[in-house]
Design a protein around this motif. Structure first.
Motif, PDB file in Angstrom:
ATOM      1  N   GLY A  35      -2.409 -67.258  46.314  1.00  0.00           N
ATOM      2  CA  GLY A  35      -3.354 -67.221  47.417  1.00  0.00           C
ATOM      3  C   GLY A  35      -3.330 -68.501  48.231  1.00  0.00           C
ATOM      4  O   GLY A  35      -2.849 -69.544  47.766  1.00  0.00           O
ATOM      5  N   VAL A  52     -13.268 -63.341  49.694  1.00  0.00           N
ATOM      6  CA  VAL A  52     -11.897 -62.992  49.314  1.00  0.00           C
ATOM      7  C   VAL A  52     -11.364 -62.009  50.363  1.00  0.00           C
ATOM      8  O   VAL A  52     -12.069 -61.107  50.791  1.00  0.00           O
ATOM      9  CB  VAL A  52     -11.821 -62.390  47.902  1.00  0.00           C
ATOM     10  N   SER A  54      -7.784 -59.738  51.790  1.00  0.00           N
ATOM     11  CA  SER A  54      -6.416 -59.278  51.615  1.00  0.00           C
ATOM     12  C   SER A  54      -6.142 -58.093  52.534  1.00  0.00           C
ATOM     13  O   SER A  54      -7.055 -57.513  53.116  1.00  0.00           O
ATOM     14  CB  SER A  54      -6.141 -58.890  50.163  1.00  0.00           C
ATOM     15  N   ALA A 110      -9.659 -62.506  42.287  1.00  0.00           N
ATOM     16  CA  ALA A 110      -9.885 -63.544  43.294  1.00  0.00           C
ATOM     17  C   ALA A 110     -11.323 -64.058  43.236  1.00  0.00           C
ATOM     18  O   ALA A 110     -11.575 -65.253  43.452  1.00  0.00           O
ATOM     19  CB  ALA A 110      -9.556 -63.011  44.687  1.00  0.00           C
ATOM     20  N   LEU A 114     -12.498 -67.977  42.744  1.00  0.00           N
ATOM     21  CA  LEU A 114     -13.404 -68.692  43.647  1.00  0.00           C
ATOM     22  C   LEU A 114     -14.652 -69.179  42.925  1.00  0.00           C
ATOM     23  O   LEU A 114     -15.130 -70.292  43.168  1.00  0.00           O
ATOM     24  CB  LEU A 114     -13.801 -67.790  44.810  1.00  0.00           C
ATOM     25  N   ALA A 127     -16.386 -59.940  50.187  1.00  0.00           N
ATOM     26  CA  ALA A 127     -14.999 -59.477  50.268  1.00  0.00           C
ATOM     27  C   ALA A 127     -14.748 -58.874  51.639  1.00  0.00           C
ATOM     28  O   ALA A 127     -15.636 -58.270  52.244  1.00  0.00           O
ATOM     29  CB  ALA A 127     -14.705 -58.448  49.184  1.00  0.00           C
TER      30      ALA A 127
END
Length: 336
Positions: A35, A52, A54, A110, A114, A127
């Motif tokens: 990451g 997070v 993606s 993730a 964090l 997220a």
């Protein structure tokens, strides 16, 4: 945390005031995820909320998700953009495999990462996902209550798309043909000792036979389908091309669709409530119906943002169209 950046291959404009660190962490399957952590200018002086990020499906952190994460850091969030399992700089073999289960777990992994950083408030983690990873982000949020809010852009339900076709258009015969094609492909892979590559969303030709395409074409055909043209413009041109991106340089394994036939995503979307959900989609996006359907399925609090004049791919990188003001307000209100 690794502060060393060997080569900066991000395809978007970077902000010199935003510090970025490399990160590696394991999911519960033992796969090491890679990451990029984007840090607010004053991150070391307090505990900050975190997000997070993606997606899209087949993209890498140097593309759209990194652009979003960097923007979030300017708002005071610690944000990590990560490569899903089996893709990009993350580990896992064979390469270029996707799974609704494993890729959902990647979001929770993730969060694990964090929440262990000294400067992150683990009670204020959200997220965000773009395109095909959005279904995994929503699914993760439904189960992982540590995720306090979730937002998506150009959301795609990959299980629905892969197993039922665009707008659920597969006939019963086509549905069976695809399952048989995938099942027979397993014999081929087993005999060869390695997986073949092929389409992750199966299409049929004018004779009703499966088209054995392998990713985006290297040359755009004349009079292309507008959706194909928009994906090509992002992944195959300097606008968004990245050597680690499956959509730029390769294709998924041919049997990748099997798990998406077996395991639907977002079946527990109602369980996100009372945590908030925001869905963002372009007015002209071919994928708009996915966001509309999930919005109708979810419980309050929820919000559907339709961006005038935008198509699906516009929300990957078009800063003039991505409603960053709404995303910022959503997470600041949700992660107070």
């Amino acid at each position: 945390m690794d502060n060393t950046i060997k080569a900066d291959t991000r395809v978007f404009e970077t902000y010199p005031q935003i510090e970025m660190h490399k990160a590696h962490f394991k999911n519960r399957f033992g796969i090491v995820l890679a990451g990029d952590v984007y840090l607010p200018v004053d991150y070391a002086t307090k505990k900050s909320p975190a997000i997070v990020v993606s997606g899209p499906f087949g993209a890498v952190k140097e593309q759209s998700s990194g652009l979003y994460a960097q923007e979030m850091a300017t708002w005071g969030f610690v944000a990590i953009a990560f490569d899903p399992s089996y893709t990009g700089e993350s580990s896992g073999t064979p390469r270029n495999v996707a799974s609704p289960d494993i890729n959902t777990e990647d979001f929770s992994a993730a969060v694990d990462y964090l929440g262990q950083l000294d400067y992150v408030d683990r009670d204020r983690i959200g997220a965000m996902a773009i395109c095909g990873l959005s279904g995994m982000a929503i699914t993760a949020t439904a189960t992982d209550t540590r995720i306090k809010a979730v937002a998506t852009a150009s959301m795609y339900d990959m299980s629905r798309s892969i197993s039922r076709g665009y707008r659920d258009s597969y006939t019963d015969e086509e549905h069976h043909k695809i399952k048989d094609y995938l099942s027979q492909q397993r014999w081929v892979d087993a005999e060869n000792g390695e997986p073949a590559i092929g389409p992750h969303e199966v299409a049929f030709d004018e004779n009703g036979e499966i088209m054995h395409t392998k990713g985006l074409p290297d040359v755009l055909p004349e009079n292309p389908n507008p959706v194909l043209a928009s994906f090509y413009d992002y992944y195959k041109t300097p606008r968004g091309y990245h050597q680690n991106s499956i959509n730029s340089t390769g294709a998924w394994t041919a049997t990748t669709p099997m798990s998406f036939f077996s395991f639907p995503l977002m079946t527990n979307v109602k369980e996100i409530s009372p945590r908030p959900l925001m869905l963002i989609a372009g007015e002209n996006a071919h994928s708009l119906y996915y966001s509309q359907d999930i919005y109708n399925e979810a419980n309050e609090p929820k919000e559907l943002v339709v961006v005038p004049g935008a198509d699906h791919v516009d929300l990957y990188d078009r800063k003039d169209l991505i409603p960053f003001n709404k995303i910022e307000a959503f997470f600041k209100n949700s992660l107070q």
